[in-house]
Design an enzyme around this catalytic site. Structure first.
Site, PDB file in Angstrom:
ATOM      1  N   SER A  10       0.862  -1.192   0.000  1.00  0.00           N
ATOM      2  CA  SER A  10       0.000   0.000   0.000  1.00  0.00           C
ATOM      3  C   SER A  10       0.894   1.236   0.000  1.00  0.00           C
ATOM      4  O   SER A  10       1.998   1.206   0.554  1.00  0.00           O
ATOM      5  CB  SER A  10      -0.876   0.033   1.252  1.00  0.00           C
ATOM      6  OG  SER A  10      -1.488   1.307   1.380  1.00  0.00           O
ATOM      7  N   TYR A  30      -1.922  -0.964  10.214  1.00  0.00           N
ATOM      8  CA  TYR A  30      -2.041  -1.245   8.776  1.00  0.00           C
ATOM      9  C   TYR A  30      -0.813  -0.705   8.025  1.00  0.00           C
ATOM     10  O   TYR A  30      -0.187  -1.429   7.247  1.00  0.00           O
ATOM     11  CB  TYR A  30      -3.324  -0.617   8.227  1.00  0.00           C
ATOM     12  CG  TYR A  30      -3.492  -0.772   6.738  1.00  0.00           C
ATOM     13  CD1 TYR A  30      -3.937  -1.967   6.195  1.00  0.00           C
ATOM     14  CD2 TYR A  30      -3.219   0.286   5.862  1.00  0.00           C
ATOM     15  CE1 TYR A  30      -4.097  -2.116   4.821  1.00  0.00           C
ATOM     16  CE2 TYR A  30      -3.380   0.157   4.500  1.00  0.00           C
ATOM     17  CZ  TYR A  30      -3.824  -1.052   3.985  1.00  0.00           C
ATOM     18  OH  TYR A  30      -3.974  -1.199   2.621  1.00  0.00           O
TER      19      TYR A  30
HETATM   20  N1  LIG Z   1      -8.589  -0.175  -1.740  1.00  0.00           N
HETATM   21  C1  LIG Z   1      -7.468   0.496  -1.703  1.00  0.00           C
HETATM   22  O1  LIG Z   1      -7.454   1.687  -2.004  1.00  0.00           O
HETATM   23  C2  LIG Z   1      -6.178  -0.165  -1.303  1.00  0.00           C
HETATM   24  C3  LIG Z   1      -5.032   0.607  -1.266  1.00  0.00           C
HETATM   25  C4  LIG Z   1      -3.816   0.018  -0.936  1.00  0.00           C
HETATM   26  C5  LIG Z   1      -3.758  -1.334  -0.687  1.00  0.00           C
HETATM   27  N2  LIG Z   1      -4.889  -2.089  -0.722  1.00  0.00           N
HETATM   28  C6  LIG Z   1      -4.764  -3.520  -0.445  1.00  0.00           C
HETATM   29  O2  LIG Z   1      -5.460  -4.270  -1.407  1.00  0.00           O
HETATM   30  C7  LIG Z   1      -5.915  -5.490  -0.817  1.00  0.00           C
HETATM   31  C8  LIG Z   1      -7.398  -5.641  -1.073  1.00  0.00           C
HETATM   32  O3  LIG Z   1      -8.074  -4.604  -0.399  1.00  0.00           O
HETATM   33  P1  LIG Z   1      -9.490  -4.040  -0.873  1.00  0.00           P
HETATM   34  O4  LIG Z   1      -9.348  -2.590  -1.041  1.00  0.00           O
HETATM   35  O5  LIG Z   1     -10.015  -4.834  -1.981  1.00  0.00           O
HETATM   36  O6  LIG Z   1     -10.329  -4.238   0.460  1.00  0.00           O
HETATM   37  P2  LIG Z   1     -11.718  -4.962   0.736  1.00  0.00           P
HETATM   38  O7  LIG Z   1     -12.691  -4.628  -0.348  1.00  0.00           O
HETATM   39  O8  LIG Z   1     -12.034  -4.630   2.140  1.00  0.00           O
HETATM   40  O9  LIG Z   1     -11.355  -6.475   0.616  1.00  0.00           O
HETATM   41  C9  LIG Z   1     -10.533  -7.100   1.536  1.00  0.00           C
HETATM   42  C10 LIG Z   1     -10.340  -8.497   1.056  1.00  0.00           C
HETATM   43  O10 LIG Z   1      -9.538  -9.198   1.993  1.00  0.00           O
HETATM   44  C11 LIG Z   1     -10.198 -10.381   2.334  1.00  0.00           C
HETATM   45  N3  LIG Z   1      -9.954 -10.728   3.723  1.00  0.00           N
HETATM   46  C12 LIG Z   1      -9.928  -9.944   4.793  1.00  0.00           C
HETATM   47  N4  LIG Z   1      -9.685 -10.665   5.895  1.00  0.00           N
HETATM   48  C13 LIG Z   1      -9.574 -11.937   5.497  1.00  0.00           C
HETATM   49  C14 LIG Z   1      -9.342 -13.147   6.161  1.00  0.00           C
HETATM   50  N5  LIG Z   1      -9.178 -13.197   7.475  1.00  0.00           N
HETATM   51  N6  LIG Z   1      -9.289 -14.289   5.436  1.00  0.00           N
HETATM   52  C15 LIG Z   1      -9.477 -14.238   4.111  1.00  0.00           C
HETATM   53  N7  LIG Z   1      -9.709 -13.116   3.402  1.00  0.00           N
HETATM   54  C16 LIG Z   1      -9.764 -11.979   4.115  1.00  0.00           C
HETATM   55  C17 LIG Z   1     -11.665 -10.131   2.119  1.00  0.00           C
HETATM   56  O11 LIG Z   1     -12.278 -11.356   1.830  1.00  0.00           O
HETATM   57  P3  LIG Z   1     -13.731 -11.773   2.380  1.00  0.00           P
HETATM   58  O12 LIG Z   1     -14.288 -10.614   3.166  1.00  0.00           O
HETATM   59  O13 LIG Z   1     -14.507 -12.079   1.154  1.00  0.00           O
HETATM   60  O14 LIG Z   1     -13.454 -12.954   3.230  1.00  0.00           O
HETATM   61  C18 LIG Z   1     -11.655  -9.215   0.915  1.00  0.00           C
HETATM   62  O15 LIG Z   1     -11.648  -9.928  -0.286  1.00  0.00           O
HETATM   63  C19 LIG Z   1      -5.566  -5.404   0.663  1.00  0.00           C
HETATM   64  O16 LIG Z   1      -4.348  -6.098   0.907  1.00  0.00           O
HETATM   65  C20 LIG Z   1      -5.378  -3.915   0.878  1.00  0.00           C
HETATM   66  O17 LIG Z   1      -4.541  -3.645   1.975  1.00  0.00           O
HETATM   67  C21 LIG Z   1      -6.107  -1.532  -1.015  1.00  0.00           C
END
Ligand SMILES: NC(=O)c1ccc[n+]([C@@H]2O[C@H](COP(=O)([O-])OP(=O)(O)OC[C@H]3O[C@@H](n4cnc5c(N)ncnc54)[C@H](OP(=O)(O)O)[C@@H]3O)[C@@H](O)[C@H]2O)c1
Length: 259
Positions: free
Chosen positions: A149, A163
């Site tokens: 991130s 985080y």
């Molecule tokens: N969105 C952004 O702007 C952003 C920016 C920088 C980095 N990221 C990174 O991108 C990745 C995806 O994030 P996102 O934005 O798509 O967030 P999100 O929509 O909240 O999705 C989080 C994902 O992680 C999974 N997850 C969480 N805890 C889990 C667990 N204990 N076991 C299995 N799966 C789990 C969830 O799966 P289920 O709920 O379906 O189980 C979901 O698919 C993360 O690593 C995040 O840190 C996102």
């Protein structure tokens, strides 16, 4: 020629948390490119419904899994082993955040965040090594893609202390693993997203003033799209990305680079 350079047809990929958000964007991008995709969610129905939709492009298999404990990660690896004799790409996308003001930031916001964001990617790679190395070669290594991130690279005003630290940790862990696994023809890279419209960033977009402020900080003046994140992962998974390891690929509209 260029088409073939970015070809991922026939590859087998696993995307943790691939049923929604950024993971879903990556899983669908892989399937659109002809890869067979395994995706996980903690909820079987959510995983099944995403896999059904993504199967419009290529075979996509849902696996219910919770990567918040080492046991859950090991079980996920065993499940993939029962189904495949090799694995070409692993995307450690599942991620957890916790936001609270410094003064009231709870101790319980550390263990669970580190477990999902740092320990799970490590354990999954450790457990899947036999499958990853099974099909890997000097010209076509296996690929591990970890999600970092911008908050792990620069100071972001998001009050997400564990985080931010966890993302810096996974970014460095990726380099450590890249060095260790290069002789076994496994590349390890971190994709570093800026702000994408998922449930993780919903609170930043809800309030109009806050959303405007966020956009004003992004040099390219928009949030990331599915193609932005899928594109970089397809690149890494394809022949075009075969010589990239230990790298951080920043996809953030210029937040880091133009700062
Ligand atoms: N969105 C952004 O702007 C952003 C920016 C920088 C980095 N990221 C990174 O991108 C990745 C995806 O994030 P996102 O934005 O798509 O967030 P999100 O929509 O909240 O999705 C989080 C994902 O992680 C999974 N997850 C969480 N805890 C889990 C667990 N204990 N076991 C299995 N799966 C789990 C969830 O799966 P289920 O709920 O379906 O189980 C979901 O698919 C993360 O690593 C995040 O840190 C996102």
């Amino acid at each position: 020629m260029l088409n073939r350079l970015f070809d991922i047809e026939g590859k087998i990929a696993l995307v943790t948390g691939g049923a929604q958000g950024i993971g879903r964007m990556i899983a669908e991008g892989f399937a659109r490119g002809g890869a067979k995709v395994y995706l996980t969610s903690r909820r079987a129905d959510v995983a099944e419904s995403a896999a059904r939709e993504i199967s419009a492009f290529a075979e996509c298999v849902a696996i219910p899994a919770d990567v918040s404990t080492p046991g859950g990660v090991v079980e996920l690896a065993r499940e993939i082993e029962r189904r495949e004799s090799r694995l070409d790409v692993v995307v450690n996308n599942a991620g957890k955040t916790w936001g609270a003001p410094l003064e009231s930031f709870p101790d319980k916001a550390w263990g669970s965040v580190i477990a999902v964001n740092v320990q799970a990617p490590f354990t999954l790679v450790r457990e899947l090594l036999p499958l990853l190395t099974a099909g890997a070669s000097a010209s076509d290594p296996a690929r591990v893609i970890n999600l970092g991130s911008v908050a792990g690279r620069k100071v972001e005003p998001i009050e997400a202390y564990s985080y931010s630290a966890s993302k810096a940790a996974v970014q460095h862990l990726s380099r450590v693993l890249a060095a260790e696994l290069a002789p076994r023809y496994v590349t390890v890279n971190t994709v570093v997203p800026g702000y994408f419209p998922t449930s993780m960033t919903a609170h930043l977009r809800e309030e109009e003033a806050r959303a405007r402020e966020l956009l004003a900080r992004i040099p390219l003046a928009r949030l990331g799209s599915a193609e932005d994140i899928a594109g970089i992962c397809v690149f890494l998974a394809s022949r075009a990305g075969a010589y990239v390891t230990g790298a951080e690929l920043v996809v953030d509209g210029g937040l880091c680079g133009c700062a």
